[in-house]
Design a protein around this motif. Structure first.
Motif, PDB file in Angstrom:
ATOM      1  N   ASP A  12       0.815  -1.216   0.000  1.00 50.61           N
ATOM      2  CA  ASP A  12       0.000   0.000   0.000  1.00 50.61           C
ATOM      3  C   ASP A  12       0.853   1.273   0.000  1.00 50.61           C
ATOM      4  OD1 ASP A  12      -2.416  -1.333  -0.039  1.00 50.61           O
ATOM      5  OD2 ASP A  12      -2.550  -1.448   2.161  1.00 50.61           O
ATOM      6  N   ALA A  13       2.158   1.129   0.115  1.00 45.66           N
ATOM      7  CA  ALA A  13       3.015   2.320   0.257  1.00 45.66           C
ATOM      8  C   ALA A  13       2.852   3.284  -0.903  1.00 45.66           C
ATOM      9  CB  ALA A  13       4.477   1.888   0.398  1.00 45.66           C
ATOM     10  N   ALA A  14       2.858   2.770  -2.135  1.00 45.80           N
ATOM     11  CA  ALA A  14       2.754   3.658  -3.296  1.00 45.80           C
ATOM     12  C   ALA A  14       1.435   4.413  -3.294  1.00 45.80           C
ATOM     13  CB  ALA A  14       2.897   2.864  -4.587  1.00 45.80           C
ATOM     14  N   PHE A  15       0.356   3.771  -2.925  1.00 48.99           N
ATOM     15  CA  PHE A  15      -0.944   4.430  -2.935  1.00 48.99           C
ATOM     16  C   PHE A  15      -1.044   5.468  -1.831  1.00 48.99           C
ATOM     17  CE2 PHE A  15      -1.531   0.389  -5.080  1.00 48.99           C
ATOM     18  CZ  PHE A  15      -2.218   0.773  -6.223  1.00 48.99           C
ATOM     19  N   GLN A  16      -0.420   5.200  -0.698  1.00 55.74           N
ATOM     20  CA  GLN A  16      -0.413   6.184   0.384  1.00 55.74           C
ATOM     21  C   GLN A  16       0.415   7.411  -0.001  1.00 55.74           C
ATOM     22  OE1 GLN A  16       1.163   3.829   3.574  1.00 55.74           O
ATOM     23  NE2 GLN A  16      -0.756   2.719   3.924  1.00 55.74           N
ATOM     24  N   VAL A  17       1.618   7.162  -0.516  1.00 52.11           N
ATOM     25  CA  VAL A  17       2.517   8.271  -0.847  1.00 52.11           C
ATOM     26  C   VAL A  17       2.007   9.051  -2.051  1.00 52.11           C
ATOM     27  CG1 VAL A  17       4.867   8.839  -1.598  1.00 52.11           C
ATOM     28  CG2 VAL A  17       4.503   7.153   0.217  1.00 52.11           C
ATOM     29  N   ARG A  18       1.317   8.368  -2.960  1.00 55.96           N
ATOM     30  CA  ARG A  18       0.760   9.067  -4.122  1.00 55.96           C
ATOM     31  C   ARG A  18      -0.164  10.199  -3.696  1.00 55.96           C
ATOM     32  NH1 ARG A  18      -3.441   6.063  -8.103  1.00 55.96           N
ATOM     33  NH2 ARG A  18      -4.541   5.949  -6.103  1.00 55.96           N
ATOM     34  N   ASP A  19      -0.846  10.025  -2.599  1.00 57.94           N
ATOM     35  CA  ASP A  19      -1.807  11.019  -2.138  1.00 57.94           C
ATOM     36  C   ASP A  19      -1.180  12.069  -1.222  1.00 57.94           C
ATOM     37  OD1 ASP A  19      -3.812   9.713  -3.552  1.00 57.94           O
ATOM     38  OD2 ASP A  19      -4.314   8.398  -1.862  1.00 57.94           O
ATOM     39  N   GLU A  20       0.138  12.019  -1.086  1.00 58.84           N
ATOM     40  CA  GLU A  20       0.838  12.966  -0.229  1.00 58.84           C
ATOM     41  C   GLU A  20       1.766  13.836  -1.070  1.00 58.84           C
ATOM     42  OE1 GLU A  20       3.011  10.688   2.605  1.00 58.84           O
ATOM     43  OE2 GLU A  20       1.259   9.506   3.239  1.00 58.84           O
ATOM     44  N   VAL A  21       2.282  14.882  -0.437  1.00 60.82           N
ATOM     45  CA  VAL A  21       3.354  15.688  -1.028  1.00 60.82           C
ATOM     46  C   VAL A  21       4.582  15.475  -0.161  1.00 60.82           C
ATOM     47  CG1 VAL A  21       4.161  17.996  -1.606  1.00 60.82           C
ATOM     48  CG2 VAL A  21       1.764  17.385  -2.001  1.00 60.82           C
ATOM     49  N   VAL A  22       5.534  14.721  -0.688  1.00 65.41           N
ATOM     50  CA  VAL A  22       6.744  14.416   0.068  1.00 65.41           C
ATOM     51  C   VAL A  22       7.645  15.650   0.087  1.00 65.41           C
ATOM     52  CG1 VAL A  22       8.841  13.010   0.118  1.00 65.41           C
ATOM     53  CG2 VAL A  22       6.639  11.970  -0.498  1.00 65.41           C
ATOM     54  N   PRO A  23       8.005  16.176   1.242  1.00 64.56           N
ATOM     55  CA  PRO A  23       8.908  17.335   1.276  1.00 64.56           C
ATOM     56  C   PRO A  23      10.203  17.028   0.514  1.00 64.56           C
ATOM     57  CG  PRO A  23       7.992  16.904   3.460  1.00 64.56           C
ATOM     58  CD  PRO A  23       7.608  15.740   2.605  1.00 64.56           C
ATOM     59  N   ASN A  24      10.594  17.949  -0.343  1.00 67.47           N
ATOM     60  CA  ASN A  24      11.825  17.795  -1.137  1.00 67.47           C
ATOM     61  C   ASN A  24      11.784  16.578  -2.054  1.00 67.47           C
ATOM     62  OD1 ASN A  24      13.423  20.033   0.003  1.00 67.47           O
ATOM     63  ND2 ASN A  24      13.294  18.831   1.885  1.00 67.47           N
TER      64      ASN A  24
END
Length: 430
Positions: free
Chosen positions: A134-146
């Motif tokens: 599920d990591a990709a789907f969680q991170v897809r919906d976020e804005v990772v700093p830098n």
């Protein structure tokens, strides 16, 4: 994976930017309000990313995470009180979009990789087919700093390949193929990825019946399909079945007239050529400032002249030149997850006959549009402020995309120093 496993829409400016000349006469005009959260970048050569002529002595304005104006000095209305950044002598281009990667499936590693891609000037990546957590789907919906933004195809689809990887769906009949697509649709993937390859005769490859079912089911669910291929005959079959994109171009032989005609019949077809190693001696010293010395040494030792690699590259380079000349839309894709590989791919695309300008368009505007990131890919009013500040002009030499002074994502400078400090640490030994 074969890269190192073997890189103005009309200005809409808010009221504070409107010229006082538009106001009615006044004996005591009010002073213009001070701009807040606004930065003016001036003096650089600007490559918009759409193939238009470079803008010399450019000015562009960023408010928050967006471009609000861009053009020649004197043509841009600079708001009072804005912060000013002098980029004289620099070249600015949009940040790069990589449409074919394979990213880590553990969250911490995925975030780190997105930041490493950002260090080298990437605004967004598409992870194609091996995201079985599920990591990709969680991170897809976020804005990772830098970090670069993430798109994902989730799990790809292939025939059973025991001993390789169990990340993709293994399908053996039409029912399984359609069910896999339905599960992907429920997860709202950005693409459906299929592999049509027998892996040098080791496995049965996805049959026309099965890939046709995948394509049909995907289209019913509003999804597009991209294919890993090797042979020209499979490319022809997939085109007849209505494929949307190729994650690799034809690799076994030169595309013939029948194949070229099929490519040209698909007006919306997109190809990420994903070229292989050219097999020529290459100077890898440009990585010395961002990688440990022993890693650069290994890369340099491997960058030798190899006849077999040159032959493989030659086939794919000729095919890229042929389909590009025919008007097929080309986008950047690198395969694997090497953080800096897009710069090598861009050089290889130029070596295949594309101009530096065409490669920049393929790596920015075309790639963003392909991923349906309509607010990215060019330096234009209303677009997200993702851009690279370069010390030299990539139109003169595409390798100048590597001479990065700064990277800005979503209007903010990427903390490249912090990312570099992590990258310079030697890899742990077992």
């Amino acid at each position: 994976m074969h890269r190192m496993n073997t890189l103005l829409r009309g200005s809409a400016v808010i009221g504070m930017f409107v010229s006082a000349a538009c106001s009615g006469p006044s004996t005591n005009p009010a002073p213009a309000p001070a701009a807040t959260n606004v930065t003016v970048f001036e003096g650089a050569r600007l490559l918009v990313g759409d193939g238009s002529q470079a803008v010399e002595n450019a000015v562009f304005i960023v408010e928050g995470d967006r471009f609000v104006q861009a053009g020649r000095a004197g043509d841009v209305s600079v708001p009072a009180g804005a912060r000013r950044v002098n980029l004289t002598g620099k070249t600015v281009m949009p940040a790069i979009v990589d449409t074919h990667t394979h990213m880590p499936t553990v969250r911490e590693e995925l975030v780190d990789r997105l930041q490493r891609k950002a260090y080298y000037g990437v605004a967004a990546v598409m992870s194609l087919g091996q995201d079985n957590t599920d990591a990709a789907f969680q991170v897809r919906d976020e804005v990772v700093p830098n970090g670069a933004l993430l798109k994902t195809a989730g799990r790809g689809i292939t025939m059973p390949e025991p001993g390789r990887t169990e990340a993709p769906y293994w399908v053996s009949n039409e029912g399984e193929a359609r069910k896999a697509v339905q599960e992907l649709a429920a997860k709202k993937v950005d693409f459906v990825k299929i592999w049509v390859d027998d892996r040098d005769g080791k496995y049965k490859k996805l049959t026309p019946e099965l890939y046709s079912a995948v394509i049909d089911e995907a289209h019913k669910n509003g999804l597009r399909v991209t294919a890993h291929i090797f042979t020209l005959e499979d490319a022809k079959g997939l085109l007849r079945a209505g494929l949307d994109a190729f994650a690799h171009s034809v690799r076994d032989r030169d595309i013939d007239e029948e194949g070229l005609a099929l490519f040209k019949q698909h007006a919306n077809l997109v190809v990420a050529p994903n070229l292989p190693d050219r097999g020529v001696a290459t100077d890898m010293s440009w990585l010395a400032e961002s990688l440990p010395a022993d890693e650069v040494k290994k890369l340099q030792e491997a960058a030798t002249d190899r006849a077999d690699a040159q032959k493989a590259y030659g086939i794919q380079a000729r095919n890229l030149a042929k389909i590009h000349a025919a008007g097929i839309r080309i986008v950047l894709g690198t395969d694997g997850g090497v953080p800096w590989s897009h710069h090598v791919e861009m050089e290889d695309m130029v070596a295949a006959g594309m101009t530096s300008s065409d490669v920049i368009v393929a790596s920015t505007k075309n790639a963003a549009e392909f991923l349906r990131m309509n607010d990215a890919g060019t330096v234009a009013a209303g677009k997200r402020a993702d851009f690279i500040v370069l010390d030299a002009n990539p139109l003169d030499d595409i390798k100048n995309t590597r001479k990065i002074s700064e990277v800005y994502l979503r209007g903010a400078a990427v903390d490249r120093a912090a990312i570099k400090a992590r990258m310079m640490k030697p890899a742990p030994t077992n």
